[in-house]
Design an enzyme around this catalytic site. Structure first.
Site, PDB file in Angstrom:
ATOM      1  N   SER A 126      23.218 -18.521 -26.608  1.00  0.00           N
ATOM      2  CA  SER A 126      21.830 -18.162 -26.321  1.00  0.00           C
ATOM      3  C   SER A 126      21.653 -16.658 -26.369  1.00  0.00           C
ATOM      4  CB  SER A 126      21.488 -18.674 -24.920  1.00  0.00           C
ATOM      5  OG  SER A 126      20.293 -18.097 -24.452  1.00  0.00           O
ATOM      6  N   TYR A 151      23.453 -20.087 -15.400  1.00  0.00           N
ATOM      7  CA  TYR A 151      23.295 -20.702 -16.729  1.00  0.00           C
ATOM      8  C   TYR A 151      23.693 -19.703 -17.815  1.00  0.00           C
ATOM      9  CZ  TYR A 151      21.027 -21.677 -21.129  1.00  0.00           C
ATOM     10  OH  TYR A 151      20.799 -21.813 -22.469  1.00  0.00           O
ATOM     11  N   LYS A 155      27.033 -19.377 -20.745  1.00  0.00           N
ATOM     12  CA  LYS A 155      27.006 -19.114 -22.200  1.00  0.00           C
ATOM     13  C   LYS A 155      27.941 -17.943 -22.529  1.00  0.00           C
ATOM     14  CE  LYS A 155      24.394 -22.500 -23.193  1.00  0.00           C
ATOM     15  NZ  LYS A 155      25.038 -23.688 -23.802  1.00  0.00           N
TER      16      LYS A 155
END
Ligand code: UFG
Length: 339
Positions: A126, A151, A155
């Protein structure tokens, strides 16, 4: 080629399965249906005329992952989407995110590196890894900034896990695709984004407001240093994003990769403000949207849009859909789902 798609019933996963099948690949899906529905399988089949193989289980169950790879020793490539993706939820429950998003990655990589043949692996990363980049548009060389949420951290750590594994596993070829903001739906309106509960992302909030499910869209802040004061993002049509996975995989299958671990930005290269998105939506849906300006949302960055030169040149890929096209497809999907 036989391709495993984890999370293949989810938003980006399902569109990628369709594009893989369109290119003649044989697809096997693993999904635990925690944020997706098994009937997406029928919808994929309706679009492509071919039903993918589907196994429903949770990738946190290491013995099931082992068992799967024992039964499927002829997989040519893996595209790993399966992960939790709600920023707010990750702040509330960080360990769930570290377990879901990282243990599953480790278990799959263990299987891929534990065999003698080569393995090809595509990872869903991302643009969140860049945080608020110092320079726009953002190139792949921009520094990775401290993550804003668990989150986002999964990544970043996920990319590090793959990079470190590639250093020692000569048979492993991997690509991380750093997505900007995926939106829209398949032109058939058979598959699209179906957020559970109140949408956190802009486009589903807009379409649900327009259809009457939400009363009013809140625009988070109009005092940012941008042309109209609202935040800038790079909104990419999910079908364009899906196609980027297919070409990245093809690069690995044909041994055209420059090194055994590569990173690509996947965006349109164009930034749009929230108010520009609303204007575009009003145009394609031919109606006024009920919205109001409220305070900033915590954790939002001012602006992010991709420099896509690397993907354009090395993958021979370029996003085709305009913002109008993407929003039109999202609106068509919303109307079909609620119709
Ligand atoms: N926005 C609103 N109102 C809403 C929802 C969003 O004004 O109801 C604004 C946000 O403030 C932001 C823009 O619309 O300026 C886009 O917001 P999204 O939530 O749709 O997308 P984000 O860029 O915040 O989130 C994306 C991905 C996440 C990822 C994050 C990292 O969806 O998975 O980028 O920055 F973690």
């Amino acid at each position: 080629m036989k391709i495993l798609v984890t999370g293949g019933l989810g938003f980006i996963g399902s569109h990628t399965v369709v594009e893989l099948q369109n290119k003649g690949h044989e697809v096997v899906i693993i999904d635990n249906c925690s944020n997706s529905s098994a009937d997406v399988l029928d919808r994929i089949t309706k679009i492509t005329g071919k039903k993918p193989v589907f196994e429903q289980f949770d990738l946190r169950e290491k013995n099931k992952v082992q068992d799967f790879f024992n039964r499927h020793d002829d997989i040519n490539g893996v595209i790993h989407f399966a992960a939790s993706k709600a920023v707010g939820e990750s702040v509330e429950n960080p360990l769930l995110y570290y377990e879901n998003n990282l243990s599953t990655l480790v278990y799959i990589l263990q299987q891929l590196t534990g065999k003698s043949s080569t393995a090809n692996f595509i990872f869903s990363s991302s643009c969140t890894v860049y945080g608020q980049a110092d320079e726009l548009p953002i190139t792949e060389n921009a520094p990775v900034k401290e993550a804003e949420s668990p989150y986002g951290n999964t990544k970043q750590i996920g990319e590090e896990i793959i990079r470190d594994t590639c250093k020692v596993a000569s048979g492993l070829n991997a690509i991380s695709l750093r997505y900007f903001n995926p939106i829209g739906a398949h032109p058939s309106s058979e598959i699209g984004e179906l957020p559970i509960g109140v949408p956190q992302n802009l486009i589903p909030y807009i379409t649900q407001t327009a259809i009457g499910l939400r009363e009013q869209l809140s625009v988070f802040g109009d005092d940012y240093p941008t042309s109209d004061g609202t935040c800038i993002r790079d909104y990419i049509h999910v079908v364009d994003l899906a196609k980027a996975h297919v070409v990245a995989l093809q690069r690995l299958l044909e041994n055209k990769n420059a090194s055994n671990y590569e990173v690509f930005n996947v965006g349109t290269g164009t930034g749009s403000t929230v108010l520009e998105v609303i204007q575009s939506f009003e145009k394609v849906s031919n109606q006024k949207l009920n919205y109001k300006i409220v305070g900033r949302r915590e954790g939002d960055i001012t602006a992010a849009y991709a420099d896509t030169t690397k993907a354009n040149n090395e993958l021979g890929w370029k996003a085709k859909s305009s913002l109008d096209d993407s929003l039109g497809s999202a609106w068509k999907w919303e109307q079909k789902v609620r119709g």
